[in-house]
Every structure is written in structure tokens, then in C-alpha cells.
Motif scaffolding. Structure first.
Motif, PDB file in Angstrom:
ATOM      1  N   ARG A 135      45.389  27.611  50.718  1.00  0.00           N
ATOM      2  CA  ARG A 135      46.736  27.215  51.152  1.00  0.00           C
ATOM      3  C   ARG A 135      47.276  26.059  50.314  1.00  0.00           C
ATOM      4  O   ARG A 135      48.417  26.075  49.868  1.00  0.00           O
ATOM      5  N   PHE A 194      48.278  26.832  46.676  1.00  0.00           N
ATOM      6  CA  PHE A 194      49.564  27.513  46.548  1.00  0.00           C
ATOM      7  C   PHE A 194      50.727  26.662  47.046  1.00  0.00           C
ATOM      8  O   PHE A 194      51.839  26.788  46.553  1.00  0.00           O
ATOM      9  N   ASP A 221      43.190  36.853  41.148  1.00  0.00           N
ATOM     10  CA  ASP A 221      44.493  36.227  41.427  1.00  0.00           C
ATOM     11  C   ASP A 221      45.357  37.120  42.305  1.00  0.00           C
ATOM     12  O   ASP A 221      46.040  36.641  43.221  1.00  0.00           O
ATOM     13  N   SER A 222      45.336  38.406  42.041  1.00  0.00           N
ATOM     14  CA  SER A 222      46.100  39.367  42.833  1.00  0.00           C
ATOM     15  C   SER A 222      45.633  39.364  44.293  1.00  0.00           C
ATOM     16  O   SER A 222      46.442  39.398  45.225  1.00  0.00           O
ATOM     17  N   MET A 236      44.191  36.869  45.812  1.00  0.00           N
ATOM     18  CA  MET A 236      44.613  35.585  46.403  1.00  0.00           C
ATOM     19  C   MET A 236      46.067  35.638  46.858  1.00  0.00           C
ATOM     20  O   MET A 236      46.403  35.145  47.931  1.00  0.00           O
ATOM     21  N   LEU A 237      46.921  36.232  46.042  1.00  0.00           N
ATOM     22  CA  LEU A 237      48.325  36.363  46.437  1.00  0.00           C
ATOM     23  C   LEU A 237      48.459  37.159  47.727  1.00  0.00           C
ATOM     24  O   LEU A 237      49.241  36.801  48.617  1.00  0.00           O
ATOM     25  N   GLU A 238      47.701  38.229  47.845  1.00  0.00           N
ATOM     26  CA  GLU A 238      47.737  39.023  49.076  1.00  0.00           C
ATOM     27  C   GLU A 238      47.276  38.199  50.268  1.00  0.00           C
ATOM     28  O   GLU A 238      47.871  38.253  51.342  1.00  0.00           O
ATOM     29  N   VAL A 278      47.362  34.978  50.677  1.00  0.00           N
ATOM     30  CA  VAL A 278      48.286  33.885  51.004  1.00  0.00           C
ATOM     31  C   VAL A 278      49.607  34.397  51.549  1.00  0.00           C
ATOM     32  O   VAL A 278      50.094  33.916  52.564  1.00  0.00           O
ATOM     33  N   TYR A 279      50.197  35.369  50.888  1.00  0.00           N
ATOM     34  CA  TYR A 279      51.568  35.744  51.219  1.00  0.00           C
ATOM     35  C   TYR A 279      51.715  36.941  52.145  1.00  0.00           C
ATOM     36  O   TYR A 279      52.669  37.017  52.894  1.00  0.00           O
ATOM     37  N   LYS A 337      45.378  47.551  47.098  1.00  0.00           N
ATOM     38  CA  LYS A 337      45.522  46.820  45.832  1.00  0.00           C
ATOM     39  C   LYS A 337      44.162  46.595  45.183  1.00  0.00           C
ATOM     40  O   LYS A 337      44.003  46.774  43.972  1.00  0.00           O
TER      41      LYS A 337
END
Length: 188
Positions: free
Chosen positions: A97, A100, A155-156, A158-160, A162-163, A173
Motif C-alpha cells: 500500500r 503505491f 509488477d502486473s 501487484m497492480l491487481e 492494489v487496485y 492475468k
């Protein structure tokens, strides 16, 4: 005290957490915190660095436990480890968290910590990819190429986390990225 700080920083973010809440949680006066930390920023950064070290030690432990004969299983397992770590470990939820959404005045300090761990993980992965290439377990290439591609998958993920935080989307994914990645580095 750092456990209480972790709890409040994770729940309320930097701005919403107060030293008074943290002190109350551990049964001390707010002023007593200053005997251990310079202030809220120092406490926050110590909690952040502890979380970073937890992530790094988990990843180092994983890579020290694998060999050079089964990169497909080991890399795929690592992706699942990353997902589990960031879903289940409170320190790593906080780390994710804050990496980001850092407090504005601490962006530089947090970026430094994020870049540091990224560089360390990249170095570990490059060593493993070098071992797998040397053992003829994956296609020959510069170890840096598959390392950076693999880090892109991380990284992909992590984006999932977090967001989006949608299990099906995360799984889809992961599966699609993995399939293309493995096809690209496997010996066929």
C-alpha cells in the motif's frame, strides 16, 4: 510499539494514524514514543523498512530452497508465493500500500526503499536465470532479459492486488502472462 504502528498505518494510512493512537494501543504516553523514535516519520519509516526486510527475506528463503533443474515449477511457485505474501502478511499489505500510495513528504525516502528491494530481487533472479541457462533448463539468452520480463509479471500482479483485488481477474492475468512468458523462455 512497531506492531501497533503497523496496525494503524495499515488501517488509516500515514495521515490518519496518530502517535496518540499508537501509544494508547501499547499502554504508554505519546511522549514515551520519542524515547524510541524521532517522531512519526521515523516510526513510519522503521515500520516500512521492517516490512521491506520481511519481503526480501521471504524471497531469499524461497530462492535458496530451489535448485536449477525445474525453473517452470520454481518460477510459477514464486508467483504464487508473491500473491500469498501480499494477501496474508500484514507487514507486506502495508508495504504494498505504501509503495503505491506514499505520504507526499516521504515519497523520496520510500522510492529509495522500493528501488533498493527491486534491485536486490532483480540480482537474485538474474543469478537464478543464469543457473537455469547454464543447466540448459531454459533457452539461452542474457539472464537480464527473462529477469526483467518476469519482474514485469510480478509488477502486473501487484497492480491487481492494489487496485482491483478481483480473484478471477488476478488468476486470468497470472495464467495468461505465465503462459506467454514460459513459452518464450522454455527450450520447447
Amino acid at each position: 510499539m512497531k506492531e501497533a504502528a503497523l496496525k494503524f498505518f495499515t488501517i488509516h494510512g500515514y495521515e490518519g494514524a496518530s502517535l496518540s493512537q499508537i501509544a494508547d494501543e501499547v499502554g504508554m504516553k505519546k511522549q514515551s514514543i520519542y524515547a524510541h523514535f524521532k517522531g512519526k516519520d521515523d516510526l513510519f519509516l522503521q515500520v516500512l523498512r521492517d516490512a521491506k526486510e520481511t519481503e526480501l527475506s521471504s524471497k531469499l528463503q524461497y530462492f535458496s530452497s530451489i535448485g536449477s533443474q525445474n525453473p517452470e515449477k520454481d518460477l510459477y511457485g514464486f508467483l504464487h508465493l508473491v500473491i500469498a505474501l501480499f494477501k496474508e502478511n500484514e507487514q507486506l499489505k502495508f508495504w504494498l500500500r505504501m509503495s503505491f500510495f506514499p505520504p507526499a513528504h516521504l515519497v523520496g525516502a520510500i522510492e529509495k526503499e522500493v528501488v533498493d528491494i527491486e534491485n536486490k530481487v532483480q540480482a537474485i533472479l538474474e543469478i537464478k536465470f543464469h543457473e537455469w541457462i547454464k543447466a540448459d533448463a531454459i533457452a539461452p539468452d542474457s539472464p537480464k532479459i527473462p529477469t526483467l520480463a518476469f519482474m514485469g509479471i510480478i509488477d502486473s500482479i501487484m497492480l491487481e492486488l492494489v487496485y482491483v483485488n478481483d480473484e478471477k481477474r488476478l488468476k486470468d492475468k497470472l495464467e495468461a502472462s505465465w503462459k506467454v512468458f514460459w513459452r518464450g523462455i522454455s527450450l520447447r
